[in-house]
Design an enzyme around this catalytic site. Structure first.
Site, mmCIF file in Angstrom:
data_model
loop_
_atom_site.group_PDB
_atom_site.id
_atom_site.type_symbol
_atom_site.label_atom_id
_atom_site.label_comp_id
_atom_site.label_asym_id
_atom_site.label_seq_id
_atom_site.Cartn_x
_atom_site.Cartn_y
_atom_site.Cartn_z
ATOM 1 N N HIS A 1 -9.663 1.477 -1.641
ATOM 2 C CA HIS A 1 -9.512 2.251 -0.359
ATOM 3 C C HIS A 1 -10.913 2.134 0.246
ATOM 4 C CE1 HIS A 1 -5.464 3.448 -1.534
ATOM 5 N NE2 HIS A 1 -5.300 4.315 -0.563
ATOM 6 N N GLU B 1 -11.268 4.012 5.655
ATOM 7 C CA GLU B 1 -10.257 4.809 6.081
ATOM 8 C C GLU B 1 -10.909 5.948 6.927
ATOM 9 O OE1 GLU B 1 -7.909 6.776 3.380
ATOM 10 O OE2 GLU B 1 -6.462 7.238 4.685
ATOM 11 N N ASP C 1 2.002 3.748 2.861
ATOM 12 C CA ASP C 1 0.878 4.777 2.126
ATOM 13 C C ASP C 1 1.593 6.058 1.165
ATOM 14 O OD1 ASP C 1 -1.931 5.164 1.612
ATOM 15 O OD2 ASP C 1 -2.311 6.250 3.566
ATOM 16 N N ASP C 2 2.090 6.949 2.233
ATOM 17 C CA ASP C 2 2.574 8.126 1.531
ATOM 18 C C ASP C 2 3.878 8.538 2.403
ATOM 19 O OD1 ASP C 2 0.358 8.934 -0.662
ATOM 20 O OD2 ASP C 2 -0.677 8.606 1.292
ATOM 21 N N HIS D 1 1.472 4.765 -2.447
ATOM 22 C CA HIS D 1 1.369 5.742 -3.758
ATOM 23 C C HIS D 1 2.536 6.487 -4.071
ATOM 24 C CE1 HIS D 1 -3.177 5.517 -2.642
ATOM 25 N NE2 HIS D 1 -2.661 5.202 -1.363
ATOM 26 N N HIS E 1 0.805 -1.215 -0.022
ATOM 27 C CA HIS E 1 0.196 -0.091 -0.304
ATOM 28 C C HIS E 1 0.779 1.251 -0.190
ATOM 29 C CE1 HIS E 1 -3.765 2.048 1.920
ATOM 30 N NE2 HIS E 1 -3.026 2.862 0.944
HETATM 31 N N1 HPA Z 1 -6.378 7.686 1.101
HETATM 32 C C1 HPA Z 1 -6.778 8.050 0.082
HETATM 33 N N2 HPA Z 1 -6.423 8.425 -1.040
HETATM 34 C C2 HPA Z 1 -5.105 8.690 -0.888
HETATM 35 C C3 HPA Z 1 -4.190 8.138 0.194
HETATM 36 C C4 HPA Z 1 -4.990 7.756 1.169
HETATM 37 O O1 HPA Z 1 -4.373 7.480 2.402
HETATM 38 N N3 HPA Z 1 -3.104 8.522 -0.114
HETATM 39 C C5 HPA Z 1 -2.926 9.215 -1.454
HETATM 40 N N4 HPA Z 1 -4.130 9.041 -1.797
HETATM 41 ZN ZN ZN Z 2 -3.534 4.846 0.519
#
Ligand code: HPA
Ligand code: ZN
Length: 342
Positions: free
Chosen positions: A199, A202, A280-281, A21, A19
């Site tokens: 996703h 969240e 994630d990021d 991006h 996971h």
């Molecule tokens: N959630 C949704 N979209 C996203 C995320 C995330 O954590 N990171 C990059 N795009």
């Molecule tokens: Zn994500």
């Protein structure tokens, strides 16, 4: 356990990232460098001022900054450099397999060609496969704040590059953009042979996880934190062995949870959910795979078996062949057997 011992143990675990991006791995230093060579002015005058801006109260506040950062990516070389920087970083953390997202619409909507984006990313992935022995899959993510029609256009643009793409995902602003909005394009994507993830849960409710499973027919859920609100849903995830790709540092930074001690990963493991940990990021949330493992392990006092289970789960949840999964899982078990810890 001493913090330094824990770090060393985590460093040594062979890991899979499922996971991530790629636009979220854009470190401020590289952003400045690429902005400069593309003659694009950034809103910030220094790396410190960029880092100061990275304080978020929710997902949307993050996304606004994340999409702005991505605007400096123009040429194939930019996408290559972004992806290569990520891959060399995670190689140093003993990540041996990656399944990464890219957001084509973030770029094609600015006039950057789909070919430019995918060729840059794929060239770096191939180089990492050859030189760093990292295996990979690539997932094209539809932006859920845009229409299903826009997603269909993206699907169409991807078809000449179908051989380079393993699956499709769904990301961006979750609340108010339920999976049900994308039923048709997910069906069409499956017909093209793409695997499906989304996703869900969240910021959005457990209902969105149901929709991702029942309407989109995903094989894996990204995040999925909110499943614990619904016992029937938890049963379903367990029965069908649906993986959840959790992102602990992201959850803290985006206020999905108040503090790391509140993270649901242990509850999920205890219930038998195929939970995994990812970044994630990482450029925005303060850490890559090792930092996510470390902060989670420290806050929740994870023991040896829980750490090993998380590492095994990630290979189990991956799209590698059964044989490759078994090889990696054996490596994980061998590694833990050499350690003298509880
Ligand atoms: N959630 C949704 N979209 C996203 C995320 C995330 O954590 N990171 C990059 N795009
Ligand atoms: Zn994500």
């Amino acid at each position: 356990m001493e913090s330094s011992d824990l770090l060393k143990i985590i460093q040594g675990i062979p890991k899979a990232e499922l996971h991530l991006h790629i636009e979220g791995s854009f470190e401020p230093e590289l952003m400045f460098e690429i902005a400069k060579r593309n003659n694009i002015a950034l809103e910030y005058d220094s790396i410190e001022s960029i880092k100061k801006a990275y304080k978020f109260n929710n997902l949307q506040e993050f996304l606004d900054i994340y999409y702005t950062g991505a605007q400096v990516l123009i040429h194939e070389q930019d996408f290559f450099d972004l992806t290569w920087a990520y891959l060399t970083k995670v190689h140093s953390q003993n990540v041996v397999h990656v399944e990464i997202f890219f957001d084509p619409q973030t770029h094609t909507d600015r006039g950057v060609g789909f070919d430019v984006v995918i060729n840059g990313i794929t060239r770096a992935l191939e180089k990492a496969n050859q030189e760093l022995n990292i295996s990979y899959k690539l997932i094209m993510s539809y932006l859920r704040h845009l229409s299903e029609e826009e997603a269909f256009k993206t699907l169409e643009s991807s078809l000449p590059y179908k051989h380079l793409i393993d699956g499709v995902g769904l990301d961006s602003s979750e609340k108010g953009n339920p999976p049900s909005k994308f039923v048709n394009v997910f069906k069409a994507s499956a017909n093209q042979g793409y695997k499906l993830v989304a996703h869900a849960g969240e910021e959005g409710p457990a209902d969105y996880i149901w929709e991702a499973l029942d309407l989109l027919k995903v094989v894996r859920v990204d995040h999925g934190n909110r499943c614990l609100d619904d016992d029937t849903l938890v049963q379903r995830l367990i029965e069908e062995n649906i993986p959840l790709t959790l992102c602990p540092l992201s959850n803290v930074e985006l206020k999905v949870i108040q503090k790391m001690e509140d993270h649901p990963v242990v509850k999920m493991l205890d219930r038998g959910i195929l939970a995994t940990i990812h970044s994630d990021d990482p450029a925005y949330f303060g850490g890559y795979m090792n930092e996510n493992y470390y902060e989670t392990a420290k806050a929740l006092n994870l023991n040896r078996d829980q750490l090993m289970q998380l590492a095994i789960n990630a290979f189990e949840a991956s799209w590698l062949t059964r044989e490759a999964k078994e090889n990696h899982i054996s490596e994980v078990k061998n590694y833990f057997n050499t350690l003298n810890i509880e």
